[in-house]
Design an enzyme around this catalytic site. Structure first.
Site, mmCIF file in Angstrom:
data_model
loop_
_atom_site.group_PDB
_atom_site.id
_atom_site.type_symbol
_atom_site.label_atom_id
_atom_site.label_comp_id
_atom_site.label_asym_id
_atom_site.label_seq_id
_atom_site.Cartn_x
_atom_site.Cartn_y
_atom_site.Cartn_z
ATOM 1 N N LYS A 10 0.894 -1.311 -0.047
ATOM 2 C CA LYS A 10 -0.182 0.060 -0.029
ATOM 3 C C LYS A 10 0.810 1.130 -0.059
ATOM 4 O O LYS A 10 2.041 1.226 0.313
ATOM 5 C CB LYS A 10 -0.845 -0.008 1.194
ATOM 6 C CG LYS A 10 -1.939 -1.150 1.407
ATOM 7 C CD LYS A 10 -2.866 -1.036 2.352
ATOM 8 C CE LYS A 10 -3.793 -2.223 2.163
ATOM 9 N NZ LYS A 10 -5.092 -2.116 3.408
ATOM 10 N N TYR A 50 -12.178 -2.404 -3.907
ATOM 11 C CA TYR A 50 -12.871 -2.511 -2.490
ATOM 12 C C TYR A 50 -14.398 -2.076 -2.297
ATOM 13 O O TYR A 50 -14.990 -1.862 -1.264
ATOM 14 C CB TYR A 50 -12.144 -1.203 -1.494
ATOM 15 C CG TYR A 50 -10.969 -1.900 -1.227
ATOM 16 C CD1 TYR A 50 -10.750 -2.803 -0.202
ATOM 17 C CD2 TYR A 50 -9.577 -1.043 -1.501
ATOM 18 C CE1 TYR A 50 -9.344 -3.213 0.372
ATOM 19 C CE2 TYR A 50 -8.460 -1.270 -0.980
ATOM 20 C CZ TYR A 50 -8.147 -2.453 -0.246
ATOM 21 O OH TYR A 50 -7.058 -2.889 0.368
ATOM 22 N N HIS A 116 -2.183 -5.688 1.701
ATOM 23 C CA HIS A 116 -3.452 -6.170 1.530
ATOM 24 C C HIS A 116 -3.060 -7.436 1.181
ATOM 25 O O HIS A 116 -2.268 -7.825 0.307
ATOM 26 C CB HIS A 116 -4.448 -5.524 0.500
ATOM 27 C CG HIS A 116 -5.522 -6.332 0.078
ATOM 28 N ND1 HIS A 116 -6.846 -6.434 0.849
ATOM 29 C CD2 HIS A 116 -5.745 -7.047 -1.066
ATOM 30 C CE1 HIS A 116 -7.914 -7.287 0.134
ATOM 31 N NE2 HIS A 116 -6.882 -7.794 -0.879
ATOM 32 N N GLU A 127 -9.525 -11.214 -7.254
ATOM 33 C CA GLU A 127 -8.706 -9.974 -7.127
ATOM 34 C C GLU A 127 -7.454 -10.110 -8.148
ATOM 35 O O GLU A 127 -6.969 -9.082 -8.718
ATOM 36 C CB GLU A 127 -8.112 -9.937 -5.618
ATOM 37 C CG GLU A 127 -9.361 -9.635 -4.770
ATOM 38 C CD GLU A 127 -8.910 -9.305 -3.266
ATOM 39 O OE1 GLU A 127 -9.510 -9.080 -2.266
ATOM 40 O OE2 GLU A 127 -7.807 -10.041 -3.026
HETATM 41 P P1 CMP Z 1 -7.548 -4.566 3.803
HETATM 42 O O1 CMP Z 1 -7.196 -6.113 4.036
HETATM 43 O O2 CMP Z 1 -6.741 -3.780 2.437
HETATM 44 O O3 CMP Z 1 -8.910 -4.769 3.413
HETATM 45 C C1 CMP Z 1 -9.774 -3.634 3.647
HETATM 46 C C2 CMP Z 1 -9.089 -2.531 4.484
HETATM 47 O O4 CMP Z 1 -9.733 -1.645 5.317
HETATM 48 C C3 CMP Z 1 -8.053 -3.050 5.497
HETATM 49 O O5 CMP Z 1 -7.159 -4.010 5.180
HETATM 50 C C4 CMP Z 1 -7.873 -1.839 6.384
HETATM 51 O O6 CMP Z 1 -6.567 -1.317 5.891
HETATM 52 C C5 CMP Z 1 -9.228 -0.964 6.193
HETATM 53 N N1 CMP Z 1 -9.743 -0.769 7.272
HETATM 54 C C6 CMP Z 1 -10.313 -1.700 8.106
HETATM 55 N N2 CMP Z 1 -10.737 -1.033 9.271
HETATM 56 C C7 CMP Z 1 -10.582 0.239 9.018
HETATM 57 C C8 CMP Z 1 -10.931 1.376 9.925
HETATM 58 N N3 CMP Z 1 -11.463 1.110 11.102
HETATM 59 N N4 CMP Z 1 -10.423 2.471 9.500
HETATM 60 C C9 CMP Z 1 -9.957 2.660 8.527
HETATM 61 N N5 CMP Z 1 -9.537 1.623 7.429
HETATM 62 C C10 CMP Z 1 -9.960 0.569 8.030
#
Ligand code: CMP
Length: 139
Positions: A10, A50, A116, A127
């Protein structure tokens, strides 16, 4: 079984020149990087990737962050690659991540959490196809 999973390094990590250190963690765990590219997502592309989170309160912030600076998208391959990658990444929230994991060592917050990884075989397939064509995948 040998699996493939989609990984994203990221913006918080590419910005801090952590791509190599993160890739070393994957390779040391036996995951092979079989495809990789550094790209800058548009907000539209990040939003689509997303989409499953579109009703969550953090969706807007997540999309804005993912489109803020370049990311490295990659396909990792190996025995049980989906679960293994999740182990190497550590918990989503770095405060809860185990010692030695990527998120424990590098993540800044639950949003800026450096990586991620796909969470299941079906999402991995979707994905990977979101970012890579069959021609770009060399085992
Ligand atoms: P990822 O695995 O990329 O999948 C969804 C993403 O949402 C997760 O990782 C986090 O980076 C993000 N995420 C989850 N919870 C929160 C939160 N409370 N605030 C901001 N970002 C979040």
């Amino acid at each position: 079984a040998i699996e493939r999973t989609l990984s994203i390094i990221k913006p918080d990590a590419t910005r801090r020149n952590l791509t190599g250190k993160i890739n070393a963690k994957f390779e040391d765990a036996g995951l092979r990087i079989v495809a990789q590219k550094r790209i800058k997502l548009s907000a539209e592309q990040a939003g689509k990737f997303y989409e499953v989170h579109k009703d969550r309160p953090f969706y807007g912030e997540l999309v804005e962050f993912m489109a803020s600076e370049p990311v490295v998208v990659q396909v990792l391959e190996g025995e049980g690659a989906i679960a293994k990658n999740r182990e190497v990444m550590g918990a989503t929230n770095p405060a809860q991540a185990d010692e030695g994991t990527i998120r424990k060592e590098f993540a800044l917050s639950v949003g800026e959490n450096s990586v991620h990884g796909s969470d299941a075989p079906e999402t991995a397939k979707e994905e990977i196809a979101f970012f890579f064509s069959g021609l770009e995948l060399v085992g």
